[in-house]
Design a protein around this motif. Structure first.
Motif, PDB file in Angstrom:
ATOM      1  N   ILE A  20     -74.520  40.690 -88.368  1.00  0.00           N
ATOM      2  CA  ILE A  20     -73.198  40.975 -87.811  1.00  0.00           C
ATOM      3  C   ILE A  20     -73.114  40.077 -86.573  1.00  0.00           C
ATOM      4  O   ILE A  20     -73.708  40.347 -85.532  1.00  0.00           O
ATOM      5  CB  ILE A  20     -73.038  42.472 -87.454  1.00  0.00           C
ATOM      6  CG1 ILE A  20     -73.283  43.335 -88.707  1.00  0.00           C
ATOM      7  CG2 ILE A  20     -71.643  42.732 -86.854  1.00  0.00           C
ATOM      8  CD1 ILE A  20     -73.247  44.842 -88.464  1.00  0.00           C
ATOM      9  N   MET A  21     -72.424  38.964 -86.755  1.00  0.00           N
ATOM     10  CA  MET A  21     -72.426  37.889 -85.747  1.00  0.00           C
ATOM     11  C   MET A  21     -71.388  38.230 -84.677  1.00  0.00           C
ATOM     12  O   MET A  21     -70.235  37.848 -84.780  1.00  0.00           O
ATOM     13  CB  MET A  21     -72.077  36.565 -86.432  1.00  0.00           C
ATOM     14  CG  MET A  21     -72.897  36.291 -87.698  1.00  0.00           C
ATOM     15  SD  MET A  21     -72.555  34.690 -88.428  1.00  0.00           S
ATOM     16  CE  MET A  21     -70.945  34.958 -89.164  1.00  0.00           C
ATOM     17  N   ASP A  22     -71.813  38.957 -83.659  1.00  0.00           N
ATOM     18  CA  ASP A  22     -70.846  39.467 -82.681  1.00  0.00           C
ATOM     19  C   ASP A  22     -71.124  38.888 -81.298  1.00  0.00           C
ATOM     20  O   ASP A  22     -72.257  38.559 -80.956  1.00  0.00           O
ATOM     21  CB  ASP A  22     -70.936  40.999 -82.652  1.00  0.00           C
ATOM     22  CG  ASP A  22     -69.718  41.636 -82.003  1.00  0.00           C
ATOM     23  OD1 ASP A  22     -68.698  40.939 -81.813  1.00  0.00           O
ATOM     24  OD2 ASP A  22     -69.792  42.838 -81.680  1.00  0.00           O
ATOM     25  N   ALA A  65     -68.404  37.275 -91.244  1.00  0.00           N
ATOM     26  CA  ALA A  65     -67.592  36.262 -90.565  1.00  0.00           C
ATOM     27  C   ALA A  65     -66.220  36.784 -90.142  1.00  0.00           C
ATOM     28  O   ALA A  65     -65.678  36.370 -89.116  1.00  0.00           O
ATOM     29  CB  ALA A  65     -67.419  35.042 -91.474  1.00  0.00           C
ATOM     30  N   PHE A  66     -65.650  37.689 -90.964  1.00  0.00           N
ATOM     31  CA  PHE A  66     -64.305  38.203 -90.651  1.00  0.00           C
ATOM     32  C   PHE A  66     -64.144  39.536 -91.377  1.00  0.00           C
ATOM     33  O   PHE A  66     -64.331  39.621 -92.592  1.00  0.00           O
ATOM     34  CB  PHE A  66     -63.242  37.204 -91.124  1.00  0.00           C
ATOM     35  CG  PHE A  66     -61.858  37.472 -90.584  1.00  0.00           C
ATOM     36  CD1 PHE A  66     -61.461  36.946 -89.359  1.00  0.00           C
ATOM     37  CD2 PHE A  66     -60.958  38.252 -91.287  1.00  0.00           C
ATOM     38  CE1 PHE A  66     -60.185  37.192 -88.853  1.00  0.00           C
ATOM     39  CE2 PHE A  66     -59.676  38.507 -90.791  1.00  0.00           C
ATOM     40  CZ  PHE A  66     -59.289  37.980 -89.577  1.00  0.00           C
ATOM     41  N   SER A  67     -63.808  40.571 -90.618  1.00  0.00           N
ATOM     42  CA  SER A  67     -63.699  41.901 -91.227  1.00  0.00           C
ATOM     43  C   SER A  67     -62.250  42.216 -91.586  1.00  0.00           C
ATOM     44  O   SER A  67     -61.319  41.570 -91.100  1.00  0.00           O
ATOM     45  CB  SER A  67     -64.227  42.963 -90.247  1.00  0.00           C
ATOM     46  OG  SER A  67     -63.276  43.209 -89.221  1.00  0.00           O
ATOM     47  N   ASN A  70     -60.303  42.683 -88.552  1.00  0.00           N
ATOM     48  CA  ASN A  70     -60.072  41.565 -87.628  1.00  0.00           C
ATOM     49  C   ASN A  70     -58.645  41.019 -87.662  1.00  0.00           C
ATOM     50  O   ASN A  70     -58.248  40.239 -86.790  1.00  0.00           O
ATOM     51  CB  ASN A  70     -61.090  40.434 -87.844  1.00  0.00           C
ATOM     52  CG  ASN A  70     -62.484  40.769 -87.350  1.00  0.00           C
ATOM     53  OD1 ASN A  70     -63.484  40.308 -87.907  1.00  0.00           O
ATOM     54  ND2 ASN A  70     -62.584  41.582 -86.298  1.00  0.00           N
ATOM     55  N   ARG A 190     -77.529  42.969 -85.570  1.00  0.00           N
ATOM     56  CA  ARG A 190     -76.236  42.841 -84.889  1.00  0.00           C
ATOM     57  C   ARG A 190     -76.479  42.343 -83.475  1.00  0.00           C
ATOM     58  O   ARG A 190     -77.262  42.927 -82.715  1.00  0.00           O
ATOM     59  CB  ARG A 190     -75.466  44.163 -84.836  1.00  0.00           C
ATOM     60  CG  ARG A 190     -74.100  43.954 -84.145  1.00  0.00           C
ATOM     61  CD  ARG A 190     -73.171  45.136 -84.204  1.00  0.00           C
ATOM     62  NE  ARG A 190     -71.845  44.749 -83.715  1.00  0.00           N
ATOM     63  CZ  ARG A 190     -70.705  45.287 -84.116  1.00  0.00           C
ATOM     64  NH1 ARG A 190     -70.712  46.241 -85.014  1.00  0.00           N
ATOM     65  NH2 ARG A 190     -69.561  44.857 -83.622  1.00  0.00           N
ATOM     66  N   SER A 198     -69.555  48.632 -87.981  1.00  0.00           N
ATOM     67  CA  SER A 198     -68.218  48.041 -88.137  1.00  0.00           C
ATOM     68  C   SER A 198     -67.868  47.711 -89.595  1.00  0.00           C
ATOM     69  O   SER A 198     -67.366  46.621 -89.882  1.00  0.00           O
ATOM     70  CB  SER A 198     -68.077  46.797 -87.253  1.00  0.00           C
ATOM     71  OG  SER A 198     -68.244  47.137 -85.890  1.00  0.00           O
TER      72      SER A 198
HETATM   73  C1  IPE Z   1     -67.641  42.885 -86.504  1.00  0.00           C
HETATM   74  O1  IPE Z   1     -67.379  42.489 -85.198  1.00  0.00           O
HETATM   75  C2  IPE Z   1     -67.043  41.897 -87.465  1.00  0.00           C
HETATM   76  C3  IPE Z   1     -67.653  40.566 -87.502  1.00  0.00           C
HETATM   77  C4  IPE Z   1     -68.723  40.201 -86.857  1.00  0.00           C
HETATM   78  C5  IPE Z   1     -66.986  39.611 -88.338  1.00  0.00           C
HETATM   79  P1  IPE Z   1     -66.125  43.071 -84.404  1.00  0.00           P
HETATM   80  O2  IPE Z   1     -66.223  42.546 -83.027  1.00  0.00           O
HETATM   81  O3  IPE Z   1     -64.884  42.789 -85.152  1.00  0.00           O
HETATM   82  O4  IPE Z   1     -66.388  44.644 -84.475  1.00  0.00           O
HETATM   83  P2  IPE Z   1     -65.961  45.809 -83.471  1.00  0.00           P
HETATM   84  O5  IPE Z   1     -64.500  45.650 -83.242  1.00  0.00           O
HETATM   85  O6  IPE Z   1     -66.753  45.613 -82.227  1.00  0.00           O
HETATM   86  O7  IPE Z   1     -66.331  47.060 -84.193  1.00  0.00           O
END
Ligand code: IPE
Ligand code: IPE
Ligand code: MG
Length: 242
Positions: A20-22, A65-67, A70, A190, A198
Protein backbone atom coordinates in the motif's frame (compact mmCIF):
# COMPACT_ATOMS: atom_id res chain seq x y z
CA UNK A 1 -14.57 -25.98 -12.60
CA UNK A 2 -12.16 -23.91 -10.60
CA UNK A 3 -9.47 -23.72 -13.22
CA UNK A 4 -10.85 -20.96 -15.42
CA UNK A 5 -7.72 -18.85 -15.23
CA UNK A 6 -5.67 -21.66 -16.70
CA UNK A 7 -2.85 -21.18 -14.22
CA UNK A 8 -4.53 -22.24 -10.98
CA UNK A 9 -3.15 -25.71 -11.23
CA UNK A 10 0.40 -24.33 -11.16
CA UNK A 11 1.76 -24.53 -7.64
CA UNK A 12 2.98 -21.04 -6.82
CA UNK A 13 6.50 -20.74 -5.49
CA UNK A 14 8.24 -17.67 -4.16
CA UNK A 15 6.89 -14.95 -1.96
CA UNK A 16 4.00 -12.62 -2.61
CA UNK A 17 4.42 -9.13 -1.15
CA UNK A 18 1.72 -6.49 -1.55
CA UNK A 19 2.35 -2.78 -1.05
CA UNK A 20 0.00 0.00 0.00
CA UNK A 21 2.14 2.79 -1.41
CA UNK A 22 1.12 5.67 0.83
CA UNK A 23 2.60 9.04 1.78
CA UNK A 24 3.38 10.66 -1.57
CA UNK A 25 1.31 13.75 -0.72
CA UNK A 26 2.97 14.27 2.66
CA UNK A 27 6.40 13.76 1.09
CA UNK A 28 5.67 16.53 -1.42
CA UNK A 29 4.16 18.78 1.24
CA UNK A 30 7.31 18.50 3.36
CA UNK A 31 9.18 19.88 0.34
CA UNK A 32 6.60 22.59 -0.30
CA UNK A 33 5.80 21.04 -3.65
CA UNK A 34 2.42 20.08 -5.18
CA UNK A 35 1.10 16.57 -4.49
CA UNK A 36 1.79 15.25 -8.03
CA UNK A 37 5.49 15.88 -7.39
CA UNK A 38 5.23 13.27 -4.65
CA UNK A 39 3.44 10.85 -6.96
CA UNK A 40 6.24 11.18 -9.53
CA UNK A 41 8.86 10.47 -6.88
CA UNK A 42 6.73 7.54 -5.70
CA UNK A 43 6.54 6.05 -9.20
CA UNK A 44 10.34 5.95 -9.37
CA UNK A 45 10.40 4.01 -6.09
CA UNK A 46 7.80 1.60 -7.39
CA UNK A 47 10.09 0.83 -10.30
CA UNK A 48 13.00 0.22 -7.92
CA UNK A 49 10.92 -2.07 -5.71
CA UNK A 50 9.78 -4.16 -8.70
CA UNK A 51 13.34 -4.43 -9.96
CA UNK A 52 14.52 -5.67 -6.54
CA UNK A 53 12.04 -8.57 -6.38
CA UNK A 54 14.01 -11.40 -8.03
CA UNK A 55 17.04 -10.61 -5.89
CA UNK A 56 14.96 -10.76 -2.69
CA UNK A 57 13.19 -13.99 -3.57
CA UNK A 58 9.88 -12.25 -4.24
CA UNK A 59 8.01 -13.84 -7.13
CA UNK A 60 4.76 -11.89 -6.82
CA UNK A 61 4.46 -8.20 -6.09
CA UNK A 62 1.16 -6.35 -5.91
CA UNK A 63 0.99 -2.56 -5.88
CA UNK A 64 -1.95 -0.42 -4.76
CA UNK A 65 -1.83 2.50 -7.18
CA UNK A 66 -5.36 3.95 -7.10
CA UNK A 67 -8.33 2.97 -4.96
CA UNK A 68 -12.05 3.17 -5.70
CA UNK A 69 -12.10 5.88 -3.00
CA UNK A 70 -9.37 7.97 -4.62
CA UNK A 71 -11.94 9.53 -7.01
CA UNK A 72 -12.82 11.77 -4.04
CA UNK A 73 -9.59 13.71 -4.62
CA UNK A 74 -9.37 16.96 -6.57
CA UNK A 75 -9.79 16.84 -10.33
CA UNK A 76 -6.27 18.19 -10.75
CA UNK A 77 -4.73 15.42 -8.65
CA UNK A 78 -6.72 12.69 -10.42
CA UNK A 79 -5.73 14.05 -13.84
CA UNK A 80 -2.07 14.14 -12.80
CA UNK A 81 -2.25 10.57 -11.47
CA UNK A 82 -3.88 9.23 -14.65
CA UNK A 83 -1.25 10.99 -16.77
CA UNK A 84 1.46 9.49 -14.57
CA UNK A 85 0.01 5.98 -15.03
CA UNK A 86 0.04 6.40 -18.83
CA UNK A 87 3.56 7.83 -18.79
CA UNK A 88 4.89 5.09 -16.50
CA UNK A 89 3.41 2.27 -18.60
CA UNK A 90 4.82 3.78 -21.82
CA UNK A 91 8.21 4.37 -20.27
CA UNK A 92 8.68 1.02 -18.51
CA UNK A 93 6.85 -1.52 -20.74
CA UNK A 94 9.88 -2.64 -22.74
CA UNK A 95 12.18 -2.92 -19.74
CA UNK A 96 9.60 -4.81 -17.69
CA UNK A 97 9.19 -7.25 -20.55
CA UNK A 98 12.97 -7.62 -20.93
CA UNK A 99 13.21 -8.33 -17.19
CA UNK A 100 10.72 -11.17 -17.52
CA UNK A 101 7.94 -9.42 -15.63
CA UNK A 102 4.37 -10.52 -16.20
CA UNK A 103 2.15 -7.50 -15.55
CA UNK A 104 -1.53 -7.73 -14.66
CA UNK A 105 -3.99 -5.05 -13.60
CA UNK A 106 -6.75 -5.61 -11.05
CA UNK A 107 -9.69 -3.33 -10.33
CA UNK A 108 -12.55 -1.99 -12.40
CA UNK A 109 -11.17 -0.62 -15.67
CA UNK A 110 -14.49 0.59 -17.07
CA UNK A 111 -14.34 4.15 -15.63
CA UNK A 112 -10.71 4.72 -16.71
CA UNK A 113 -9.85 6.71 -19.80
CA UNK A 114 -9.64 4.84 -23.11
CA UNK A 115 -5.97 5.61 -23.72
CA UNK A 116 -4.99 4.24 -20.33
CA UNK A 117 -7.12 1.10 -20.76
CA UNK A 118 -5.45 0.48 -24.12
CA UNK A 119 -1.96 0.78 -22.60
CA UNK A 120 -2.94 -1.56 -19.75
CA UNK A 121 -4.28 -4.18 -22.16
CA UNK A 122 -1.19 -3.91 -24.38
CA UNK A 123 1.19 -4.35 -21.44
CA UNK A 124 -0.72 -7.41 -20.20
CA UNK A 125 -0.64 -8.87 -23.70
CA UNK A 126 3.07 -8.10 -24.22
CA UNK A 127 4.12 -9.75 -20.95
CA UNK A 128 1.60 -12.58 -20.71
CA UNK A 129 4.13 -15.42 -21.17
CA UNK A 130 6.70 -14.04 -18.72
CA UNK A 131 7.24 -15.80 -15.41
CA UNK A 132 10.28 -14.31 -13.66
CA UNK A 133 8.28 -11.89 -11.52
CA UNK A 134 4.52 -11.35 -11.44
CA UNK A 135 3.62 -7.69 -11.06
CA UNK A 136 0.01 -6.88 -10.25
CA UNK A 137 -1.10 -3.27 -10.26
CA UNK A 138 -4.31 -2.38 -8.44
CA UNK A 139 -5.82 0.54 -10.33
CA UNK A 140 -9.34 1.73 -9.53
CA UNK A 141 -9.29 -1.19 -7.13
CA UNK A 142 -11.39 -1.72 -4.03
CA UNK A 143 -11.60 -5.02 -2.15
CA UNK A 144 -15.34 -4.65 -1.59
CA UNK A 145 -15.91 -3.63 -5.20
CA UNK A 146 -13.93 -6.69 -6.36
CA UNK A 147 -16.02 -9.02 -4.16
CA UNK A 148 -19.23 -7.41 -5.43
CA UNK A 149 -18.19 -7.78 -9.08
CA UNK A 150 -17.21 -11.41 -8.44
CA UNK A 151 -20.56 -12.07 -6.74
CA UNK A 152 -22.42 -10.55 -9.67
CA UNK A 153 -20.47 -12.75 -12.12
CA UNK A 154 -21.25 -15.82 -10.04
CA UNK A 155 -24.94 -14.90 -9.96
CA UNK A 156 -24.87 -14.58 -13.76
CA UNK A 157 -23.24 -18.02 -14.02
CA UNK A 158 -25.89 -19.53 -11.74
CA UNK A 159 -28.61 -17.90 -13.84
CA UNK A 160 -27.06 -19.31 -17.01
CA UNK A 161 -27.01 -22.78 -15.43
CA UNK A 162 -23.20 -22.90 -15.43
CA UNK A 163 -22.76 -22.86 -11.65
CA UNK A 164 -24.59 -24.65 -8.84
CA UNK A 165 -25.08 -22.50 -5.71
CA UNK A 166 -24.17 -25.49 -3.53
CA UNK A 167 -20.86 -25.80 -5.39
CA UNK A 168 -19.70 -22.27 -4.52
CA UNK A 169 -16.56 -22.64 -2.43
CA UNK A 170 -13.51 -20.57 -1.51
CA UNK A 171 -11.90 -21.91 -4.68
CA UNK A 172 -14.86 -20.66 -6.71
CA UNK A 173 -14.50 -17.21 -5.15
CA UNK A 174 -10.76 -17.27 -5.91
CA UNK A 175 -11.53 -17.89 -9.56
CA UNK A 176 -14.04 -15.07 -9.86
CA UNK A 177 -11.90 -12.42 -8.19
CA UNK A 178 -9.63 -10.16 -10.27
CA UNK A 179 -6.67 -11.97 -8.67
CA UNK A 180 -7.68 -15.37 -10.09
CA UNK A 181 -4.61 -17.55 -10.42
CA UNK A 182 -2.45 -15.50 -8.05
CA UNK A 183 -1.42 -16.83 -4.64
CA UNK A 184 -2.56 -14.85 -1.58
CA UNK A 185 -0.04 -12.28 -0.28
CA UNK A 186 2.37 -13.50 2.39
CA UNK A 187 3.09 -9.96 3.54
CA UNK A 188 1.37 -6.59 3.13
CA UNK A 189 3.53 -3.51 3.65
CA UNK A 190 1.93 -0.11 4.19
CA UNK A 191 4.12 2.97 4.26
CA UNK A 192 3.52 6.41 5.83
CA UNK A 193 2.48 5.40 9.33
CA UNK A 194 -1.21 4.66 8.72
CA UNK A 195 -2.30 1.31 10.12
CA UNK A 196 -5.36 0.46 8.08
CA UNK A 197 -5.91 -1.54 4.92
CA UNK A 198 -8.04 1.03 3.03
CA UNK A 199 -10.03 -1.57 1.08
CA UNK A 200 -6.99 -3.44 -0.27
CA UNK A 201 -7.17 -7.18 -1.07
CA UNK A 202 -9.98 -7.73 1.44
CA UNK A 203 -10.53 -11.41 0.59
CA UNK A 204 -6.91 -12.29 -0.17
CA UNK A 205 -5.27 -10.97 3.02
CA UNK A 206 -7.28 -13.10 5.47
CA UNK A 207 -4.06 -14.75 6.55
CA UNK A 208 -1.36 -12.26 5.53
CA UNK A 209 1.28 -10.70 7.79
CA UNK A 210 1.12 -6.89 7.99
CA UNK A 211 4.00 -4.45 8.26
CA UNK A 212 3.22 -0.79 8.91
CA UNK A 213 6.23 1.47 8.52
CA UNK A 214 6.53 5.24 9.06
CA UNK A 215 8.69 5.65 5.95
CA UNK A 216 6.86 7.61 3.25
CA UNK A 217 6.56 5.77 -0.07
CA UNK A 218 8.98 8.09 -1.97
CA UNK A 219 11.61 7.21 0.66
CA UNK A 220 11.00 3.45 0.44
CA UNK A 221 13.56 1.44 -1.52
CA UNK A 222 15.27 -1.91 -1.80
CA UNK A 223 16.89 -1.59 1.62
CA UNK A 224 13.56 -1.01 3.39
CA UNK A 225 12.02 -3.82 1.33
CA UNK A 226 14.74 -6.23 2.46
CA UNK A 227 14.30 -5.08 6.08
CA UNK A 228 10.56 -5.73 5.97
CA UNK A 229 11.15 -9.25 4.67
CA UNK A 230 13.82 -9.94 7.30
CA UNK A 231 11.52 -8.78 10.06
CA UNK A 232 9.05 -11.50 9.14
CA UNK A 233 11.72 -14.06 8.42
CA UNK A 234 10.46 -14.18 4.88
CA UNK A 235 13.56 -13.39 2.94
CA UNK A 236 14.78 -16.21 0.79
CA UNK A 237 18.52 -16.38 1.07
CA UNK A 238 19.58 -17.90 -2.16
CA UNK A 239 23.16 -16.63 -2.18
CA UNK A 240 23.22 -16.50 -5.94
CA UNK A 241 21.59 -19.90 -6.35
CA UNK A 242 18.12 -20.55 -7.67
C1 IPE B 1 -4.59 3.89 -0.06
O1 IPE B 1 -4.07 5.13 0.28
C2 IPE B 1 -4.71 3.77 -1.55
C3 IPE B 1 -3.46 3.71 -2.31
C4 IPE B 1 -2.26 3.63 -1.79
C5 IPE B 1 -3.60 3.72 -3.73
P1 IPE B 1 -5.03 6.35 0.65
O2 IPE B 1 -4.15 7.46 1.08
O3 IPE B 1 -5.96 6.61 -0.46
O4 IPE B 1 -5.87 5.75 1.87
P2 IPE B 1 -6.55 6.47 3.11
O5 IPE B 1 -7.38 7.57 2.55
O6 IPE B 1 -5.45 6.98 3.97
O7 IPE B 1 -7.34 5.39 3.77
C1 IPE C 1 -0.47 7.40 -2.00
O1 IPE C 1 -0.03 8.62 -1.50
C2 IPE C 1 -0.74 7.45 -3.49
C3 IPE C 1 -2.16 7.34 -3.85
C4 IPE C 1 -3.13 7.11 -3.01
C5 IPE C 1 -2.49 7.49 -5.25
P1 IPE C 1 -1.08 9.70 -1.00
O2 IPE C 1 -1.42 10.58 -2.15
O3 IPE C 1 -2.24 9.06 -0.33
O4 IPE C 1 -0.20 10.51 0.04
P2 IPE C 1 -0.67 11.10 1.43
O5 IPE C 1 -1.32 10.00 2.20
O6 IPE C 1 -1.62 12.21 1.13
O7 IPE C 1 0.59 11.57 2.07
MG1 MG D 1 -2.63 8.56 1.60
Amino acid sequence: MNDQSGIDSEKPNGLHVAFIMDGNGRWAKARRRPRPFGHQAGAKRTREVVEACPDLGVKYVTLYAFSTENWKRSRAEITALMALFRYTIRKTARDLHAEGARVRFIGDRAPLDKKLIKLMNELEELTRDNDRVHVTVALNYGGRDEILRATRKMAEAVKAGELEPAEISEDTMHDYLDTAGLPDPDLVVRTSGESRTSNFLTWQTAYAEFEFTDTLWPDFGKEQFAEALDKFGLRERRYGGV
